[in-house]
Design a protein around this motif. Structure first.
Motif, PDB file in Angstrom:
ATOM      1  N   GLU A  72       0.839  -1.205   0.000  1.00 34.17           N
ATOM      2  CA  GLU A  72       0.000   0.000   0.000  1.00 34.17           C
ATOM      3  C   GLU A  72       0.874   1.255   0.000  1.00 34.17           C
ATOM      4  N   GLN A  75      -0.478   4.897   0.476  1.00 39.34           N
ATOM      5  CA  GLN A  75      -0.729   5.365   1.844  1.00 39.34           C
ATOM      6  C   GLN A  75       0.547   5.901   2.478  1.00 39.34           C
ATOM      7  N   ARG A 199      -3.334  -1.654   9.759  1.00 34.25           N
ATOM      8  CA  ARG A 199      -3.925  -2.032   8.478  1.00 34.25           C
ATOM      9  C   ARG A 199      -4.279  -3.523   8.464  1.00 34.25           C
ATOM     10  N   ASN A 200      -5.551  -3.779   8.157  1.00 32.50           N
ATOM     11  CA  ASN A 200      -6.059  -5.146   8.012  1.00 32.50           C
ATOM     12  C   ASN A 200      -6.052  -5.932   9.319  1.00 32.50           C
ATOM     13  N   HIS A 231      -7.873  -0.716   3.772  1.00 32.70           N
ATOM     14  CA  HIS A 231      -9.024  -0.297   2.958  1.00 32.70           C
ATOM     15  C   HIS A 231     -10.339  -0.924   3.419  1.00 32.70           C
ATOM     16  N   THR A 245      -9.847  12.917   3.523  1.00 35.43           N
ATOM     17  CA  THR A 245      -9.533  12.169   2.302  1.00 35.43           C
ATOM     18  C   THR A 245      -8.667  13.026   1.392  1.00 35.43           C
ATOM     19  N   ILE A 249      -7.412   8.673  -0.725  1.00 39.90           N
ATOM     20  CA  ILE A 249      -7.060   7.854   0.436  1.00 39.90           C
ATOM     21  C   ILE A 249      -7.643   8.496   1.685  1.00 39.90           C
ATOM     22  N   SER A 250      -8.364   7.721   2.474  1.00 41.93           N
ATOM     23  CA  SER A 250      -8.965   8.225   3.700  1.00 41.93           C
ATOM     24  C   SER A 250      -8.072   7.910   4.903  1.00 41.93           C
TER      25      SER A 250
END
Length: 254
Positions: A72, A75, A199-200, A231, A245, A249-250
């Motif tokens: 990613e 990001q 992340r995730n 995401h 955002t 990308i938020s």
């Protein structure tokens, strides 16, 4: 007592649930407890409640993740652009940090952006002891580095053998790893972060655990601190986060 009782105990202690691919998880669990000499779910459940080492091995079994350097990247690039507004030491937390690819990716990216190594402080936590041990070794397979340009491999790694690379020792000293559950009491000093990357992880939590995680993130961030999620991860706005955002990308700001 069944396989589902094992998963319920795992959820109660880690916040992680397995709503999908339960057949795959069940096969892994069955193979594991039979290897350890158990034939019944309830005997194995009683054992892991008493034996911390056995339970940690069980946690390691169910939380091993696949990751790689510069995952990613968009990001990370946004994170770097936002850092330009900061003029002090940047304190970053990666949770989970798995086997270290993400925190070391951030360190390399920050150095490449011209940030002094003395202004970088990165912490990585993960519930999995095997992953933490790998992270602390600083050694990675060629496959984990496939996204990195050759110039960065040569600059920041030493090739150990045909398939393994070791990150240079100077970089290892600037990333601090600790095995812990996100819901454990945080040790002194693991707070006041400028940025948290998670992340995730939240995708494995139900809403109750997601809300607990959101509160922890909020408490651990410094005023104005940033939170980057995967995401598919979601928070529910129970804390006073501002969702922003940029470049599609938020991210969230305290």
């Amino acid at each position: 007592m069944s396989f589902h009782a094992l998963l319920e105990y795992f959820y109660q202690t880690t916040g992680i649930e397995f709503q999908e691919k339960q057949d795959i998880v069940e096969r892994k669990v069955k193979a594991f407890f039979e290897e350890k000499g158990y034939t019944k779910h309830h005997d194995f459940l009683a054992a892991i409640k008493q034996d911390k080492q056995l339970y940690q091995e069980f946690i390691n079994l169910l939380t091993t993740s696949e990751t790689y350097f510069y995952r990613e990247l968009s990001q990370i690039e946004l994170f770097l652009s936002l850092l330009k507004e900061k003029h002090h030491r940047v304190k970053t937390l990666c949770v989970p940090c798995a086997s270290g690819e993400e925190p070391f990716s951030l360190l390399i990216a920050m150095l490449e952006a011209g940030i002094s190594i003395n202004d970088i402080e990165i912490y990585g936590i993960d519930i999995n002891t095997d992953e933490i041990n790998k992270a602390e070794s600083g050694t990675f397979s060629h496959r984990r580095l496939y996204q990195l340009p050759q110039s960065l491999k040569s600059k920041y790694f030493t090739q150990v053998d045909k398939d393994r690379y070791e990150i240079i020792p100077e970089l290892q000293r600037h990333v601090h790893f600790q095995q812990m559950n996100l819901f454990d009491r945080f040790p002194y000093g693991l707070d006041n972060f400028d940025v948290i990357f998670s992340r995730n992880m939240l995708i494995y939590f139900d809403k109750n655990s997601q809300d607990k995680a959101e509160r922890i993130f909020y408490e651990r961030l410094a005023p104005g601190g940033l939170l980057f999620l995967g995401h598919a991860d979601r928070i529910h706005g129970i804390c006073d986060f501002k969702k922003l955002t940029e470049r599609g990308i938020s991210y969230y700001q305290k």
